[in-house]
Design a protein around this motif. Structure first.
Motif, PDB file in Angstrom:
ATOM      1  N   GLU A   1      19.240  34.685 -17.756  1.00  0.00           N
ATOM      2  CA  GLU A   1      17.874  34.222 -17.507  1.00  0.00           C
ATOM      3  C   GLU A   1      17.847  32.700 -17.396  1.00  0.00           C
ATOM      4  OE1 GLU A   1      13.578  34.352 -17.153  1.00  0.00           O
ATOM      5  OE2 GLU A   1      15.210  35.708 -16.674  1.00  0.00           O
ATOM      6  N   VAL A   2      18.547  32.030 -18.287  1.00  0.00           N
ATOM      7  CA  VAL A   2      18.614  30.566 -18.229  1.00  0.00           C
ATOM      8  C   VAL A   2      19.303  30.135 -16.925  1.00  0.00           C
ATOM      9  CG1 VAL A   2      19.660  28.516 -19.288  1.00  0.00           C
ATOM     10  CG2 VAL A   2      18.488  30.208 -20.717  1.00  0.00           C
ATOM     11  N   ALA A   3      20.400  30.793 -16.583  1.00  0.00           N
ATOM     12  CA  ALA A   3      21.117  30.454 -15.355  1.00  0.00           C
ATOM     13  C   ALA A   3      20.246  30.696 -14.123  1.00  0.00           C
ATOM     14  CB  ALA A   3      22.414  31.258 -15.258  1.00  0.00           C
ATOM     15  N   PHE A   4      19.451  31.770 -14.138  1.00  0.00           N
ATOM     16  CA  PHE A   4      18.543  32.068 -13.036  1.00  0.00           C
ATOM     17  C   PHE A   4      17.588  30.904 -12.812  1.00  0.00           C
ATOM     18  CE2 PHE A   4      14.477  33.825 -11.544  1.00  0.00           C
ATOM     19  CZ  PHE A   4      14.874  34.542 -10.427  1.00  0.00           C
ATOM     20  N   TRP A   5      16.959  30.428 -13.896  1.00  0.00           N
ATOM     21  CA  TRP A   5      15.993  29.334 -13.761  1.00  0.00           C
ATOM     22  C   TRP A   5      16.673  28.001 -13.483  1.00  0.00           C
ATOM     23  CZ3 TRP A   5      11.360  29.940 -12.251  1.00  0.00           C
ATOM     24  CH2 TRP A   5      10.712  31.155 -12.499  1.00  0.00           C
ATOM     25  N   VAL A   6      17.880  27.797 -13.984  1.00  0.00           N
ATOM     26  CA  VAL A   6      18.626  26.577 -13.643  1.00  0.00           C
ATOM     27  C   VAL A   6      18.929  26.576 -12.149  1.00  0.00           C
ATOM     28  CG1 VAL A   6      20.877  25.424 -13.904  1.00  0.00           C
ATOM     29  CG2 VAL A   6      19.593  26.135 -15.925  1.00  0.00           C
ATOM     30  N   ALA A   7      19.326  27.731 -11.610  1.00  0.00           N
ATOM     31  CA  ALA A   7      19.600  27.820 -10.173  1.00  0.00           C
ATOM     32  C   ALA A   7      18.337  27.541  -9.363  1.00  0.00           C
ATOM     33  CB  ALA A   7      20.170  29.198  -9.821  1.00  0.00           C
ATOM     34  N   ILE A   8      17.217  28.106  -9.788  1.00  0.00           N
ATOM     35  CA  ILE A   8      15.969  27.900  -9.046  1.00  0.00           C
ATOM     36  C   ILE A   8      15.493  26.457  -9.159  1.00  0.00           C
ATOM     37  CG2 ILE A   8      13.504  28.487  -8.988  1.00  0.00           C
ATOM     38  CD1 ILE A   8      14.333  31.359  -9.710  1.00  0.00           C
ATOM     39  N   LEU A   9      15.353  25.975 -10.385  1.00  0.00           N
ATOM     40  CA  LEU A   9      14.854  24.605 -10.565  1.00  0.00           C
ATOM     41  C   LEU A   9      15.834  23.573 -10.022  1.00  0.00           C
ATOM     42  CD1 LEU A   9      13.229  24.945 -14.090  1.00  0.00           C
ATOM     43  CD2 LEU A   9      12.091  24.925 -11.868  1.00  0.00           C
ATOM     44  N   GLY A  10      17.127  23.828 -10.193  1.00  0.00           N
ATOM     45  CA  GLY A  10      18.130  22.925  -9.628  1.00  0.00           C
ATOM     46  C   GLY A  10      18.085  22.924  -8.113  1.00  0.00           C
ATOM     47  N   GLY A  11      17.937  24.103  -7.529  1.00  0.00           N
ATOM     48  CA  GLY A  11      17.850  24.196  -6.077  1.00  0.00           C
ATOM     49  C   GLY A  11      16.626  23.489  -5.529  1.00  0.00           C
ATOM     50  N   LEU A  12      15.494  23.679  -6.196  1.00  0.00           N
ATOM     51  CA  LEU A  12      14.267  23.024  -5.739  1.00  0.00           C
ATOM     52  C   LEU A  12      14.313  21.516  -5.967  1.00  0.00           C
ATOM     53  CD1 LEU A  12      11.687  25.708  -6.891  1.00  0.00           C
ATOM     54  CD2 LEU A  12      12.493  25.258  -4.566  1.00  0.00           C
ATOM     55  N   THR A  13      14.917  21.103  -7.068  1.00  0.00           N
ATOM     56  CA  THR A  13      15.075  19.671  -7.326  1.00  0.00           C
ATOM     57  C   THR A  13      15.978  19.047  -6.266  1.00  0.00           C
ATOM     58  OG1 THR A  13      14.728  19.972  -9.698  1.00  0.00           O
ATOM     59  CG2 THR A  13      15.857  17.951  -9.008  1.00  0.00           C
ATOM     60  N   ALA A  14      17.077  19.726  -5.939  1.00  0.00           N
ATOM     61  CA  ALA A  14      17.969  19.213  -4.892  1.00  0.00           C
ATOM     62  C   ALA A  14      17.241  19.140  -3.557  1.00  0.00           C
ATOM     63  CB  ALA A  14      19.208  20.107  -4.773  1.00  0.00           C
ATOM     64  N   ARG A  15      16.424  20.138  -3.256  1.00  0.00           N
ATOM     65  CA  ARG A  15      15.719  20.177  -1.976  1.00  0.00           C
ATOM     66  C   ARG A  15      14.663  19.086  -1.867  1.00  0.00           C
ATOM     67  NH1 ARG A  15      12.929  25.677  -0.331  1.00  0.00           N
ATOM     68  NH2 ARG A  15      15.054  26.206   0.229  1.00  0.00           N
ATOM     69  N   TYR A  16      13.826  18.951  -2.897  1.00  0.00           N
ATOM     70  CA  TYR A  16      12.669  18.058  -2.784  1.00  0.00           C
ATOM     71  C   TYR A  16      12.856  16.680  -3.399  1.00  0.00           C
ATOM     72  CZ  TYR A  16      10.161  22.114  -1.103  1.00  0.00           C
ATOM     73  OH  TYR A  16       9.765  23.192  -0.365  1.00  0.00           O
ATOM     74  N   VAL A  17      13.542  16.588  -4.515  1.00  0.00           N
ATOM     75  CA  VAL A  17      13.680  15.301  -5.191  1.00  0.00           C
ATOM     76  C   VAL A  17      14.894  14.541  -4.651  1.00  0.00           C
ATOM     77  CG1 VAL A  17      13.993  14.154  -7.424  1.00  0.00           C
ATOM     78  CG2 VAL A  17      12.537  16.187  -7.255  1.00  0.00           C
ATOM     79  N   LEU A  18      16.025  15.228  -4.537  1.00  0.00           N
ATOM     80  CA  LEU A  18      17.249  14.585  -4.065  1.00  0.00           C
ATOM     81  C   LEU A  18      17.372  14.597  -2.538  1.00  0.00           C
ATOM     82  CD1 LEU A  18      19.739  16.081  -6.684  1.00  0.00           C
ATOM     83  CD2 LEU A  18      18.492  13.902  -6.779  1.00  0.00           C
ATOM     84  N   ARG A  19      16.486  15.334  -1.876  1.00  0.00           N
ATOM     85  CA  ARG A  19      16.482  15.442  -0.401  1.00  0.00           C
ATOM     86  C   ARG A  19      17.814  15.996   0.117  1.00  0.00           C
ATOM     87  NH1 ARG A  19      11.350  15.085  -0.509  1.00  0.00           N
ATOM     88  NH2 ARG A  19      10.376  13.059  -0.567  1.00  0.00           N
ATOM     89  N   ARG A  20      18.312  17.022  -0.576  1.00  0.00           N
ATOM     90  CA  ARG A  20      19.561  17.688  -0.189  1.00  0.00           C
ATOM     91  C   ARG A  20      19.258  19.164   0.053  1.00  0.00           C
ATOM     92  NH1 ARG A  20      24.385  15.745  -2.606  1.00  0.00           N
ATOM     93  NH2 ARG A  20      25.293  17.143  -1.085  1.00  0.00           N
ATOM     94  N   PRO A  21      18.628  19.498   1.185  1.00  0.00           N
ATOM     95  CA  PRO A  21      18.173  20.871   1.405  1.00  0.00           C
ATOM     96  C   PRO A  21      19.291  21.912   1.438  1.00  0.00           C
ATOM     97  CG  PRO A  21      17.844  19.536   3.380  1.00  0.00           C
ATOM     98  CD  PRO A  21      18.284  18.613   2.290  1.00  0.00           C
ATOM     99  N   ARG A  22      20.441  21.591   1.978  1.00  0.00           N
ATOM    100  CA  ARG A  22      21.540  22.577   2.024  1.00  0.00           C
ATOM    101  C   ARG A  22      22.068  22.884   0.630  1.00  0.00           C
ATOM    102  NH1 ARG A  22      25.146  21.349   7.388  1.00  0.00           N
ATOM    103  NH2 ARG A  22      23.361  21.268   8.807  1.00  0.00           N
ATOM    104  N   PHE A  23      22.241  21.835  -0.168  1.00  0.00           N
ATOM    105  CA  PHE A  23      22.699  22.042  -1.539  1.00  0.00           C
ATOM    106  C   PHE A  23      21.658  22.842  -2.314  1.00  0.00           C
ATOM    107  CE2 PHE A  23      23.125  20.412  -5.984  1.00  0.00           C
ATOM    108  CZ  PHE A  23      24.326  21.052  -6.265  1.00  0.00           C
TER     109      PHE A  23
END
Length: 184
Positions: free
Chosen positions: A10-32
């Motif tokens: 469950e923690v890994a699921f949310w880390v993947a989601i929040l990490g993915g969204l952070t990479a997409r929107y905050v870090l501007r790394r959409p592929r990552f």
């Protein structure tokens, strides 16, 4: 071990989601970000494998194993929706996207009935996993707890139906904004 695996997944699921969204929107790394989001369903597969290995290794089923099946069913059916929910909020907060809409009235009621169907599918998936594990282990003494999880699935679906009925009888009112009612 199974309860710990559920918590870790469950923690890994949310880390993947929040990490993915952070990479997409905050870090501007959409592929990552997309790669991290793809990891979310793989985490469910890992949990299923861990549960099966635990039972095949001679472990007796506990309520944790039933919870894992319910978690996987819910995650498979609602995972995409949870990601979309979080994505909309990240888009609004970090990329200037539109504010998330709060449904009301018939639209919200229709969504509640759609949730009944989604929950029904989640119950079928969880029930299939439970039944598959019972058949795989093929030892009634070791799988009694798994069979005990089937009524829980019925209760979950019944609660979802009651929730939808309540919004059918008493539809959600539009949110009040400074200029009047909002939503639709």
């Amino acid at each position: 071990m199974t309860l710990l695996a559920i918590v870790v997944c469950e923690v890994a699921f949310w880390v993947a989601i929040l990490g993915g969204l952070t990479a997409r929107y905050v870090l501007r790394r959409p592929r990552f970000g997309a790669a991290m989001l793809v990891a979310a369903p793989l985490i469910d597969l890992v949990l299923l494998i861990l549960v099966a290995l635990d039972l095949l290794g001679g472990g007796a089923a506990s309520w944790h194993h039933g919870l894992a099946a319910i978690y996987i069913g819910a995650s498979v059916v609602y995972g995409h929706r949870m990601i979309a929910w979080a994505d909309k909020r990240f888009d609004h907060r970090f990329a200037g996207g539109p504010a998330p809409e709060r449904l009301s009235g018939r639209r919200h009621t229709a969504r509640c009935w759609g949730d009944v169907l989604r929950t029904g599918v989640a119950v079928l998936i969880a029930g299939g996993i439970l039944g598959g594990l019972v058949a795989l282990v093929d030892d009634p003494a070791r799988t009694a707890e798994l069979r005990g999880a089937f009524p829980v699935l019925g209760v979950v679906l019944a609660i979802e139906v009651l929730w939808a009925i309540s919004y059918t009888v008493w539809p959600r009112k539009p949110a009040m904004s400074p200029t009047g009612p909002a939503g639709g």
